[in-house]
Scaffold this active site. Sequence first.
Site, PDB file in Angstrom:
ATOM      1  N   LYS A 113       0.813  -1.216   0.000  1.00  3.11           N
ATOM      2  CA  LYS A 113       0.000   0.000   0.000  1.00  3.11           C
ATOM      3  C   LYS A 113       0.852   1.273   0.000  1.00  3.11           C
ATOM      4  O   LYS A 113       0.397   2.321  -0.447  1.00  3.11           O
ATOM      5  CB  LYS A 113      -0.966  -0.019   1.174  1.00  3.11           C
TER       6      LYS A 113
HETATM    7  C1  LIG Z   1      -4.414  -4.587   1.341  1.00  2.00           C
HETATM    8  C2  LIG Z   1      -3.665  -5.873   1.232  1.00  2.00           C
HETATM    9  C3  LIG Z   1      -4.114  -6.901   0.404  1.00  2.00           C
HETATM   10  C4  LIG Z   1      -5.407  -6.815  -0.373  1.00  2.00           C
HETATM   11  O1  LIG Z   1      -5.383  -5.836  -1.357  1.00  2.00           O
HETATM   12  P1  LIG Z   1      -6.743  -5.281  -1.979  1.00  2.00           P
HETATM   13  O2  LIG Z   1      -6.354  -4.124  -2.785  1.00  2.00           O
HETATM   14  O3  LIG Z   1      -7.623  -4.920  -0.818  1.00  2.00           O
HETATM   15  O4  LIG Z   1      -7.347  -6.403  -2.765  1.00  2.00           O
HETATM   16  C5  LIG Z   1      -3.337  -8.050   0.301  1.00  2.00           C
HETATM   17  N1  LIG Z   1      -2.196  -8.176   1.009  1.00  2.00           N
HETATM   18  C6  LIG Z   1      -1.744  -7.220   1.825  1.00  2.00           C
HETATM   19  C7  LIG Z   1      -0.492  -7.445   2.589  1.00  2.00           C
HETATM   20  C8  LIG Z   1      -2.456  -6.023   1.961  1.00  2.00           C
HETATM   21  O5  LIG Z   1      -1.998  -5.071   2.771  1.00  2.00           O
END
Ligand SMILES: *Cc1c(COP(=O)(O)O)cnc(C)c1O
Length: 471
Positions: A113
């Site tokens: 993210k």
């Molecule tokens: C947010 C996240 C996901 C999922 O991603 P989305 O965009 O919500 O589908 C998967 N793995 C990790 C480590 C995350 O932080």
Amino acid sequence: MRYVSTRGDQTQRQFCDILLEGLAPDGGLYLPVAYPQVDDATLSRWRALSYAELAFEVLSLYIDDIPADDLRALCAKTYTQEVFGTAAIVPLKPLAPGLMLEALSNGPTLAFKDMAMQLLGNLFEYELGRRGEELNIFGATSGDTGSAAEYAMRGKKGVRVFMTSPHGRMSPFQQAQMFSLQDSNIHNIAIEGVFDDCQDIVKAVSNDLVFKREHRIGTVNSINWARLLAQVVYYFAGYFQATQDNSQRVSFTVPSGNFGNVCAGHIARQMGLPIDRLVVATNENDVLDEFFKTGIYRVRGTLETWETSSPSMDISKASNFERFVFDLLDRDGAKVKALFSKELQTGQFDLSHDPRFELAANRYGFQSGRSTHQNRLDTIRAVFEQHGVMIDTHTADGVKVATEHLDAGVPMIVLETALPIKFASTIVEALGREPDRPAKFDGIEALPRKVKVMAADVEQVKAYIHAHTTG
Ligand SMILES: *Cc1c(COP(=O)(O)O)cnc(C)c1O
């Protein structure tokens, strides 16, 4: 480029109009009126670019209300080796022939993210400064979004962050990462409930247009268009690293929860990036796997949302999924509105008889799979023993599902979405040893914490925001 809502509101907005917004006024999500097409010559030119330059090229197809020099400078300031650890920013790590990880989790909070959020922090500061405005970011997190947002916004002028999270459900490391921030513009709110309770509170506040306006509420959760856009870039970067020329195709497997990450892959594919398959990998919370297998989208309630060892995917409603459904239904906003605002009140909608659902795999390349806790333990162990690479529980979900979808001659890139240190207890369970900890996080659990625990009550949360944004 102009943007419209998935629920039929045809008001056309510019990028900076929606940059600071969450949902569209009609409750839909924003998408560009059309996906810009990238031709062979452009792909060839982009191959040679650095990540920051590539980001600028992709973003400038979607953003025409920030001067090019400013946008280029924002990208250059964001995607640096200093912040992301390597010059490649998102290097590929080979596992087996034809199977590789794309490392997206070397930013400040060790999850993918950061890739979008670090850019968002700089975009927000830029745009708020330009307007002479303030913004109070209000979001929901099951772990990684919150810390990524807080690390992107800490100390930024004109921005405060109010971040709800499910009380006691994040890993100790994640809690320490977020709650140890002492910046005066960062507010942690721990909600007694699950992630979806937090998400419902965010939606309720976003739908209260008066409160939203008076308190200058914005969002950075995964429905934010700019985040999605920033994520499109690393699909291009992964593709260029895995191929020699544009005649080759690759597939991606994406550990999924809110469908934000893989939705960016869908957009890259719609732009003309030669992606063969987009494999959606879920954990036991398999609402998306169920949809791609059956055509039935059945959201889960709190009691049916399992707490798993891959908590950032413990999602019962996938907030970005509406964007894909909009494309799947040939951008029929009235139909999307009926599905998401009416039919979903019954707990599900069913596209299994819609001929367009049959096309989801062929036309859009989607496939799916799921993992259990035991699958993830086995995968973490196998990858460590066979390849000497330690992966986290979310990435393990991706590797497990990817190996079920390999296609000879088409490289499979699994998006590495977090580093193992964030989910240490499962690593210990799988490998009998602690994961490696980057030195800058030594002793983080012992730091003083700043967090407010609250019931899952919209009014209480509003009162807290009010008290901390006025006067
Ligand atoms: C947010 C996240 C996901 C999922 O991603 P989305 O965009 O919500 O589908 C998967 N793995 C990790 C480590 C995350 O932080």
